[in-house]
Design a protein around this motif. Structure first.
Motif, PDB file in Angstrom:
ATOM      1  N   GLY A   1       0.774  -1.190   0.050  1.00 24.15           N
ATOM      2  CA  GLY A   1      -0.176  -0.107  -0.022  1.00 24.15           C
ATOM      3  C   GLY A   1       0.773   1.195   0.137  1.00 24.15           C
ATOM      4  O   GLY A   1       2.141   1.057   0.167  1.00 24.15           O
ATOM      5  N   ASP A   2       0.338   2.468  -0.039  1.00 19.42           N
ATOM      6  CA  ASP A   2       1.083   3.693  -0.184  1.00 19.42           C
ATOM      7  C   ASP A   2       1.601   3.912   1.265  1.00 19.42           C
ATOM      8  O   ASP A   2       2.803   4.251   1.189  1.00 19.42           O
ATOM      9  CB  ASP A   2       0.075   4.814  -0.705  1.00 19.42           C
ATOM     10  CG  ASP A   2      -1.179   4.763   0.188  1.00 19.42           C
ATOM     11  OD1 ASP A   2      -1.565   3.803   0.464  1.00 19.42           O
ATOM     12  OD2 ASP A   2      -1.619   6.008   0.058  1.00 19.42           O
ATOM     13  N   GLY A   3       0.951   3.785   2.242  1.00 14.68           N
ATOM     14  CA  GLY A   3       1.462   3.854   3.494  1.00 14.68           C
ATOM     15  C   GLY A   3       2.622   2.838   3.597  1.00 14.68           C
ATOM     16  O   GLY A   3       3.669   3.299   4.223  1.00 14.68           O
ATOM     17  N   ASP A   4       2.230   1.547   3.574  1.00 15.13           N
ATOM     18  CA  ASP A   4       3.150   0.476   3.782  1.00 15.13           C
ATOM     19  C   ASP A   4       4.461   0.635   3.062  1.00 15.13           C
ATOM     20  O   ASP A   4       5.429   0.611   3.488  1.00 15.13           O
ATOM     21  CB  ASP A   4       2.226  -0.442   2.933  1.00 15.13           C
ATOM     22  CG  ASP A   4       2.772  -1.889   3.318  1.00 15.13           C
ATOM     23  OD1 ASP A   4       3.325  -2.256   4.391  1.00 15.13           O
ATOM     24  OD2 ASP A   4       2.514  -3.036   2.338  1.00 15.13           O
TER      25      ASP A   4
ATOM     26  N   ASN B   1      -1.622   2.820  -4.820  1.00 14.64           N
ATOM     27  CA  ASN B   1      -1.640   4.214  -4.040  1.00 14.64           C
ATOM     28  C   ASN B   1      -3.105   4.634  -4.255  1.00 14.64           C
ATOM     29  O   ASN B   1      -3.858   4.951  -5.128  1.00 14.64           O
ATOM     30  CB  ASN B   1      -0.885   5.112  -4.810  1.00 14.64           C
ATOM     31  CG  ASN B   1      -0.949   6.439  -4.255  1.00 14.64           C
ATOM     32  OD1 ASN B   1      -1.313   6.756  -3.261  1.00 14.64           O
ATOM     33  ND2 ASN B   1      -0.269   7.441  -4.961  1.00 14.64           N
ATOM     34  N   ASN B   2      -3.844   4.643  -3.042  1.00 16.88           N
ATOM     35  CA  ASN B   2      -5.223   5.077  -2.698  1.00 16.88           C
ATOM     36  C   ASN B   2      -5.180   6.448  -1.915  1.00 16.88           C
ATOM     37  O   ASN B   2      -5.997   6.969  -1.552  1.00 16.88           O
ATOM     38  CB  ASN B   2      -6.044   3.847  -1.910  1.00 16.88           C
ATOM     39  CG  ASN B   2      -5.410   3.394  -0.818  1.00 16.88           C
ATOM     40  OD1 ASN B   2      -4.388   4.001  -0.500  1.00 16.88           O
ATOM     41  ND2 ASN B   2      -6.063   2.326  -0.338  1.00 16.88           N
ATOM     42  N   GLN B   3      -3.981   6.933  -1.658  1.00 18.89           N
ATOM     43  CA  GLN B   3      -3.744   7.930  -0.982  1.00 18.89           C
ATOM     44  C   GLN B   3      -4.315   8.184   0.394  1.00 18.89           C
ATOM     45  O   GLN B   3      -4.667   9.232   0.892  1.00 18.89           O
ATOM     46  CB  GLN B   3      -4.174   9.331  -1.864  1.00 18.89           C
ATOM     47  CG  GLN B   3      -3.775   9.563  -3.067  1.00 18.89           C
ATOM     48  CD  GLN B   3      -4.538   9.145  -4.194  1.00 18.89           C
ATOM     49  OE1 GLN B   3      -5.842   9.147  -4.157  1.00 18.89           O
ATOM     50  NE2 GLN B   3      -4.094   8.765  -5.475  1.00 18.89           N
ATOM     51  N   VAL B   4      -4.433   7.096   1.040  1.00 21.61           N
ATOM     52  CA  VAL B   4      -4.951   6.846   2.363  1.00 21.61           C
ATOM     53  C   VAL B   4      -4.644   5.527   2.973  1.00 21.61           C
ATOM     54  O   VAL B   4      -4.130   4.585   2.535  1.00 21.61           O
ATOM     55  CB  VAL B   4      -6.568   6.952   2.276  1.00 21.61           C
ATOM     56  CG1 VAL B   4      -7.144   5.840   1.721  1.00 21.61           C
ATOM     57  CG2 VAL B   4      -7.092   7.340   3.421  1.00 21.61           C
ATOM     58  N   TYR B   5      -4.809   5.804   4.450  1.00 22.90           N
ATOM     59  CA  TYR B   5      -4.669   4.368   5.013  1.00 22.90           C
ATOM     60  C   TYR B   5      -5.950   3.881   5.055  1.00 22.90           C
ATOM     61  O   TYR B   5      -6.702   4.231   6.011  1.00 22.90           O
ATOM     62  CB  TYR B   5      -3.966   4.764   6.671  1.00 22.90           C
ATOM     63  CG  TYR B   5      -2.553   5.076   6.536  1.00 22.90           C
ATOM     64  CD1 TYR B   5      -1.508   5.048   5.382  1.00 22.90           C
ATOM     65  CD2 TYR B   5      -1.957   5.059   7.940  1.00 22.90           C
ATOM     66  CE1 TYR B   5      -0.583   5.422   5.998  1.00 22.90           C
ATOM     67  CE2 TYR B   5      -0.657   5.409   8.082  1.00 22.90           C
ATOM     68  CZ  TYR B   5       0.262   5.653   7.018  1.00 22.90           C
ATOM     69  OH  TYR B   5       1.480   5.597   7.266  1.00 22.90           O
ATOM     70  N   GLY B   6      -6.250   2.977   4.262  1.00 17.93           N
ATOM     71  CA  GLY B   6      -7.423   2.133   4.001  1.00 17.93           C
ATOM     72  C   GLY B   6      -7.728   1.430   5.386  1.00 17.93           C
ATOM     73  O   GLY B   6      -8.856   1.727   6.133  1.00 17.93           O
TER      74      GLY B   6
HETATM   75 MG   LIG Z   1      -3.043   3.298   1.017  1.00 16.59          MG
END
Ligand SMILES: [Mg+2]
Ligand SMILES: Cc1ncc(C[n+]2csc(CCOP(=O)(O)OP(=O)(O)O)c2C)c(N)n1
Ligand code: SF4
Lengths: 359, 275
Positions: free
Chosen positions: B98-101, B126-131
């Protein structure tokens, strides 16, 4: 000798020499050495290599050992064999990088979060470093669990002559492999021994590995009837073999009025002190622990029954002495001798304490 | 449809209890489908594919597919991938993050994996968030955005993942959105073929958290947004920095050759070093 063919690490005093020797010797033996970006990455790479079938290890010291805790937990949960040498220096934090210590005993036991079993071995000589490293690999393969080598700086940097065993004299164990065809393979099912057979990635047994609680197929679960059996199995695969993990040496214990319980470099000083005390007519003995975790409950309980007094010298604030007291439950007098100034305990210091206790 | 049914039977794990954990309309499933399609086209043996993920909604992908799969720790997928690839170089090693990951907690591993050039095909969703943790801001959340952890607006500028990978030495860097699946599949294929560290940023939608501000049908609205805001690398090269602001630059950003860690190591082994 143990069959290690993969090492990943990050430099840290006083463990760096292990890494440098691996960097020099592993490529010559056809193995893989890699210097990673930190200790978390080092143990990640070690676990990855082990999942691909390679016997793997890393080495570090206090600050790096702290960073490794996350992946020690992962290796416990996913049951991936690996060996971690922690060359103990004094902490907390950066502490005393160059001085010996035994202050990571409890971190080795409870450093990673959550209930989990752990095996930690403590050599006290150059020969035992060899012997117990081989054993660490054997145990990690046998139980599919991370094994910690707890070595104080003094033992780790020790030089002494040893006679190398010939390779044929060393017993090498391999992880249990599946004997069923891939369609029948249930990767986390208990075969009766508590240790499921392990297939390496790429060997035709495709399965899922996770740090989450998982069912017998390795898939994440929160079902109480799947969670509980897993954590019980993780403990019992080791606890059912406690009898085989009572590794210690005893010296002059038969008639001892005081028994010293020690490990690592302190056990060497203690032995010298005990010999001198015997010359003076004091009936004192020594139990040298080679297995630190799981704590040798039964062995220690017997000593506590037979010896009126026990002394636990350590170069920390008292970590194994707490375990001894827990097992003792008031049976005999348990004294401690702790040194926390960055220097090691010497034979005269231990002898003085023994004389004090004897009178 | 026939093809999809075939892929479902061939690649999804029949022993896994479905449904999957993703929200309806999440982009991660679209990426999973593209990934499977390309693996099928390449005719890789399922036994030789290793799928490794970190932690997050994206991290749950491997459990559903019938390969050697490894769900690691938050941010550290690439470290495990490195160990696997070096220990068994014949395996096709794929990392999904993930992006944060990949960029926050795993940022250090990310740049070093790119620099080291171990052959890993890596994908950052990259969903621009911590889902997974409920919609907090991540290092790719645009400046000013209101999220669960930035109720007054995000105070930090965002990272450009592709530029970071490029600067760190990745030999293949590409970006696609889950709207542009044709391009996405092309990039996945190129990443698989790359002898070296390849990274594809997959711009995706989290319909449940940022999606809340996209009206009643966030999945469609967010994918339309992807369509309308994307420009190709060629188009982007004609625009000024200011004009590129807020646009998603899609296509191949880096494609170069550099010896891999494994090749260098093999050279060392052949030399049989003496002390
Ligand atoms: Mg994310
Ligand atoms: C060491 C650690 N810190 C925090 C978490 C909690 N956590 C789980 S997922 C996640 C963020 C996921 O965001 P991202 O990587 O963007 O993945 P997404 O869910 O958006 O796919 C966090 C912070 C964790 N699992 N481990
Ligand atoms: S929370 Fe967002 S990223 Fe996670 S599954 Fe739902 S839509 Fe996808």
């Amino acid at each position: 000798m143990a069959g290690c063919c993969f090492y990943a690490g990050y430099p840290i005093t006083p463990a760096t020499e292990i890494m440098e020797i691996m960097a020099r010797d592993l490529p010559r033996a056809g193995g893989i050495f890699i210097q990673m970006e930190d200790e978390i990455a080092s143990l990640g790479a070690v676990i990855g290599a082990s999942l691909a079938g390679a016997k793997s290890m890393t080495a570090t010291s206090g600050p790096g050992f702290s960073l490794m805790q996350e992946h020690i937990g992962f290796a416990c949960m996913a049951e991936v064999p690996c060996v971690i040498a922690d060359i103990m220096r004094a902490g907390p934090s950066t502490g005393l990088p160059t001085q010996a210590s035994q202050s990571d005993v409890m971190q080795a036991r409870w450093g990673t979060h959550g209930d989990h079993p752990i095996i930690a071995l403590a050599p006290s000589s150059v020969y035992e470093c060899l012997e117990l490293t081989v054993q660490a690999f054997n145990l990690s393969e046998r139980y599919r669990t991370p094994i910690i080598l707890l070595i104080d700086e003094a033992v780790a940097h020790m030089r002494e002559g040893i006679v190398l065993p010939s390779p044929g004299d060393i017993e090498i164990e391999e992880r249990p492999h599946p004997t069923v065809p891939p369609e029948w393979y249930i990767p986390y099912a208990d075969p009766g021994t508590g240790v499921p057979p392990m297939s390496a990635f790429g060997d035709g047994y495709r399965y899922h590995v996770t740090g989450l609680y998982h069912d017998v197929r390795g898939y994440p679960t929160i079902r109480a009837d799947e969670v509980e059996p897993l954590i019980h199995r993780l403990f019992s695969k080791i606890s059912r073999d406690f009898d085989h993990l009572q590794w210690f040496d005893s010296y002059y214990t038969e008639d001892a009025r005081i028994t010293v319980i020690a490990y690592g470099c302190v056990s060497r000083a203690a032995l010298r002190a005990i010999k001198e005390a015997r010359e003076k007519g004091l009936k004192v003995g020594l139990i040298k622990l080679k297995v630190i975790w799981p704590f040798m409950h039964c062995t220690i309980a017997k000593i506590l029954e037979n010896s009126p007094k026990v002394l636990v010298p350590e170069i920390n604030f008292g970590q194994i002495s707490r375990e001894v007291k827990r097992v003792n439950q008031g049976k005999c007098e348990v004294a401690t001798l702790n040194k926390v100034d960055g220097t090691i305990l010497t034979p005269p210091e231990i002898l003085r304490k023994l004389e004090e206790m004897y009178s | 449809m026939r093809e999809t049914t075939h892929l479902v039977h061939k690649y999804l794990r029949s022993s896994k209890r479905f449904p999957h954990i993703w929200c309806a309309g999440c982009g991660i499933g679209i990426f999973m489908q593209s990934l499977i399609r390309v693996i099928d086209q390449k005719e890789y043996s399922k036994d030789d594919v290793v799928l490794i993920s970190g932690i997050g909604c994206s991290g749950r992908l491997p459990v559903y597919v019938d390969f050697n799969t490894l769900h690691t720790t938050h941010g550290r997928a690439l470290t495990f991938a490195t160990g696997i690839k070096l220990a068994k170089p014949r395996l096709k090693v794929i990392a999904i993050m993930g992006d944060g990951d990949a960029i926050a907690i795993g940022g250090n591993h990310f740049i070093h994996a790119a620099r080291r050039n171990v052959e890993i095909a890596s994908f950052v969703i990259n969903n621009q968030v911590y889902g997974m943790t409920g919609g907090q801001c991540s290092p790719t959340t645009p400046d000013g955005t209101i999220t669960a952890s930035s109720p007054y607006g995000n105070l930090e500028p965002d990272f450009n993942i592709c530029r970071l990978a490029e600067a760190a030495g990745a030999t293949f860097v590409g970006r696609a959105t889950v709207y542009h699946t044709r391009l996405l599949e092309q990039l996945i294929g190129k990443a698989f073929e790359k002898k070296g560290f390849a990274m594809v940023e997959v711009v995706s939608q989290c319909v449940t958290y940022p999606g809340r501000t996209f009206g009643p049908d966030p999945a469609v609205a967010m994918m339309k947004w992807q369509r309308d805001n994307s420009i190709t690398v060629a188009q982007a090269s004609k625009l000024s920095e200011a004009e590129r602001q807020g646009k998603i630059e899609i296509g191949i950003l880096v494609d170069k050759e550099r010896p891999t860690y494994h090749e260098e190591y093999q050279k060392l082994l052949r030399k049989k070093p003496k002390v």
